[in-house]
Design an enzyme around this catalytic site. Structure first.
Site, short mmCIF file in Angstrom:
data_model
loop_
_atom_site.label_atom_id
_atom_site.label_comp_id
_atom_site.label_asym_id
_atom_site.label_seq_id
_atom_site.Cartn_x
_atom_site.Cartn_y
_atom_site.Cartn_z
N ASP A 104 6.99 39.41 -4.96
CA ASP A 104 5.62 38.62 -4.55
C ASP A 104 5.35 37.48 -5.25
O ASP A 104 4.22 37.10 -5.26
CB ASP A 104 4.71 39.98 -4.66
CG ASP A 104 4.39 40.38 -5.92
OD1 ASP A 104 5.21 40.76 -6.76
OD2 ASP A 104 3.01 40.79 -6.07
N ASP A 148 9.76 37.43 -9.16
CA ASP A 148 10.10 38.67 -8.49
C ASP A 148 9.52 38.51 -7.10
O ASP A 148 9.17 37.50 -6.74
CB ASP A 148 9.11 39.82 -9.21
CG ASP A 148 7.64 39.48 -9.16
OD1 ASP A 148 7.21 38.67 -8.81
OD2 ASP A 148 6.89 40.63 -9.33
N ASP A 189 4.41 37.29 -8.59
CA ASP A 189 3.59 37.12 -9.72
C ASP A 189 4.14 37.22 -10.92
O ASP A 189 3.21 36.70 -11.89
CB ASP A 189 2.41 38.20 -9.38
CG ASP A 189 3.06 39.76 -9.46
OD1 ASP A 189 4.00 39.84 -9.55
OD2 ASP A 189 2.06 40.56 -9.25
N SER A 210 5.56 44.84 -5.60
CA SER A 210 5.91 43.64 -6.64
C SER A 210 7.28 43.81 -6.90
O SER A 210 8.13 43.59 -6.06
CB SER A 210 5.01 44.10 -7.83
OG SER A 210 5.21 43.20 -8.98
#
Length: 581
Positions: free
Chosen positions: A309, A307, A311, A148
């Protein structure tokens, strides 16, 4: 010093087939006992976001062997669910981090060795696309290789269930049992990529899933006319922060009707070193430095940042002084929720049994907003998997229609075709909200102040303490134990009205001592409520060596809410620092 870790270290050090780079890394720290102990004193654990850790050699690190071990556990878990689960297979995605493509392929090869089909994305993709793919392909599980928004030294392994949501505690615990039963991560067998492709056990996916996702995304547009009315002059700056968001976010914005989207060139392409930022986390204002520069140059109406990834979404807008201000997750959530409910009410599409879901550390303004539209709000523990779990429950029972789910840490979900926080969804809707206010001659910041004026000036903050290693873990445990052993009666001169201990699952009235049951899963979390409506909460992170302290207040003005919040956080953190002395 315990010698248990030495056994693991020796096993790795003597293993003839050890990956050459990992062997060289171990050789480089061979005389450093403290370093070696940290690498081998435990196995990486499944926390709120799955398995996550620093890259490197050791059982307490992310590497091909710990990834194979996790995948072997997942394979055995699926084999025990029977033929249908095996045939449905596993969807796999990965982000732009070091070793992400390799770890994704190792996962597929481990599953394939057991005859379990893997649907592997052919290029880096956002986490929410993985959640969508599980549902779209009717896979039995999903894996995404990501850490993440963590620093570049980290990577991780997140597992998703058949509903496309992160595995909730019961299933995650069961899976963890399977992983822990894998005795030797160094001896896990994997299939060959070419053979698996020929047998149909490894299928590469991409554009077909992307298109299906975008077809769902466009349905989230609330008011096409609002966007088209300002499309000529409305300007967006977007930064993917070297991650996976570049293509899906831009495609989504274009489909929504936004014409003027400027991407921060220096942060557009994937970069595992995240070379332009200290941390690729839109929660940290420094990550927006380049986007702000771009915004000032073109006079952008909104700045969006996702960010690695994709999410989490960060939003920055011009304040009263004409300077770009990064909104908090709670503020962005309030704007998205208020707009969504306003538009649905106008169009007559607001369901009578609608529900908003937030976490226990998310602002209470969301509850106030939803209540004013006749919509209830329920709380879950921190971690979006608990929100996903509730969506699944209501889908089964029909008790509620999901409208919006969010958490203060920049995670939002609008359309339940995904079952995790989704920054692609959030970015396109945030742009629409800003366009809506522009169509009324207002900035997004002025829209936020309108909401505060109506519902009260809410102010929240977060302080994190990073305490690394075994010693750090012990200190974190000690802080919470101290607060349990010596319950506070007042903070900053304000009496405590109640405290909630999610470990014992009890809420205690501070005046009478009466207790009531908390209907949420057990968790090592403490929350205190003060008589003036303020609250604070503390919880160790499940994925990082941190303990987090959350603070929330409500006041009659912006200045007063800021003062009150500072007073509360200063008092609590002074107390914590004294414990650590």
């Amino acid at each position: 010093m315990s010698t248990d870790w030495k056994t693991s270290y020796e096993k790795w050090n003597r293993f003839a087939g050890l990956d050459a780079a990992l062997k060289a890394e171990l050789s480089g720290v061979s005389g450093d006992e403290k370093n070696l102990e940290d690498r081998f004193y435990k196995n990486l654990e499944f926390g709120t976001g799955g398995m996550r850790g620093e890259l490197g050699a050791g059982t307490n690190r992310m590497n091909i062997y710990t990834v194979r071990k996790a995948s072997e556990g997942l394979a055995n878990f699926i084999l025990d669910q029977g033929e249908e689960a095996i045939n449905r297979g596993v969807a796999i995605a990965y982000d732009s981090r070091r070793k992400s493509p390799e770890f994704a392929l190792e996962t597929a090869k481990t599953l394939g060795k057991h005859g379990i089909k893997a649907y592997l994305f052919d290029s880096l993709h956002p986490t929410p696309l993985l959640s969508f793919a599980v549902r779209y392909l009717n896979a039995y599980a999903g894996v995404v290789i990501t850490a993440s928004h963590n620093p570049k030294e980290y990577n991780g392994y997140k597992v998703y269930g058949p509903d496309g949501g992160q595995m909730p505690p019961k299933e995650a615990d069961e899976l963890t049992g399977y992983v822990n039963r894998v005795e030797n991560e160094l001896l896990v067998e994997v299939g060959e990529e070419k053979d698996l492709i020929e047998k149909g056990l490894l299928v590469y996916i991409g554009e077909n899933v992307d298109k299906a996702y975008q077809d769902q995304l466009i349905k989230l547009r609330q008011n096409k006319e609002v966007i088209s009315s300002v499309a000529d002059s409305f300007k967006i700056v977007y930064t993917p922060l070297h991650g996976t968001g570049n293509l899906p976010v831009r495609r989504g914005l274009e489909n929504f009707g936004f014409q003027n989207v400027t991407v921060v060139k220096e942060q557009e392409l994937p970069d595992s070193e995240f070379s332009t930022v200290k941390s690729p986390n839109p929660e940290e204002h420094a990550a927006f430095e380049l986007a702000i520069r771009y915004g000032e140059e073109i006079g952008a109406d909104i700045l969006l940042g996702t960010d690695p990834d994709t999410d989490r979404l960060g939003v920055a807008v011009k304040n009263h002084e004409g300077k770009y201000e990064v909104l908090t997750g709670n503020q962005t959530g309030a704007l998205l929720l208020h707009y969504l409910l306003t538009q649905k009410q106008k169009q007559g599409t607001l369901p009578e049994n609608g529900i908003v879901i937030k976490t226990i550390v998310t602002s209470e303004i969301g509850r106030d907003i939803a209540r004013s539209f006749g919509i209830p709000t329920i709380d879950t523990l921190t971690g979006f998997k608990f929100i996903g779990e509730k969506i699944k429950e209501f889908e089964k029972t029909g008790a509620h229609t999901f409208l919006f789910g969010y958490e203060e840490s920049y995670g939002y979900l609008i359309g339940d075709f995904v079952r995790d926080k989704d920054a692609v969804q959030s970015a396109v809707l945030a742009a629409e909200v800003a366009a809506y206010y522009k169509s009324m001659g207002k900035t997004l910041y002025e829209g936020l102040l309108d909401i505060f004026e109506q519902y009260g000036y809410y102010k929240e903050s977060l302080t994190s303490l990073t305490l690394k290693g075994k010693e750090g873990s012990e200190k974190i445990a000690g802080i919470l134990a101290n607060f349990r052993a010596h319950p506070l009666t007042e903070v900053a001169g304000i009496p405590v009205s109640a405290r909630e201990d999610y470990q014992s699952q009890l809420r205690t009235n501070a005046k009478t001592g009466e207790t009531s049951k908390i209907e949420l899963p057990k968790s090592n979390v403490l929350k205190f409520f003060l008589e003036d409506g303020s609250w604070f909460c503390m919880r160790p992170s499940g994925t990082e060596p941190k303990v987090k302290f959350y603070f929330g207040v409500k006041a009659d003005s912006l200045a007063e809410s800021e003062q009150r919040n500072k007073r509360l956080s200063d008092e609590v953190m002074n107390l914590v620092n004294r414990m650590l002395e």
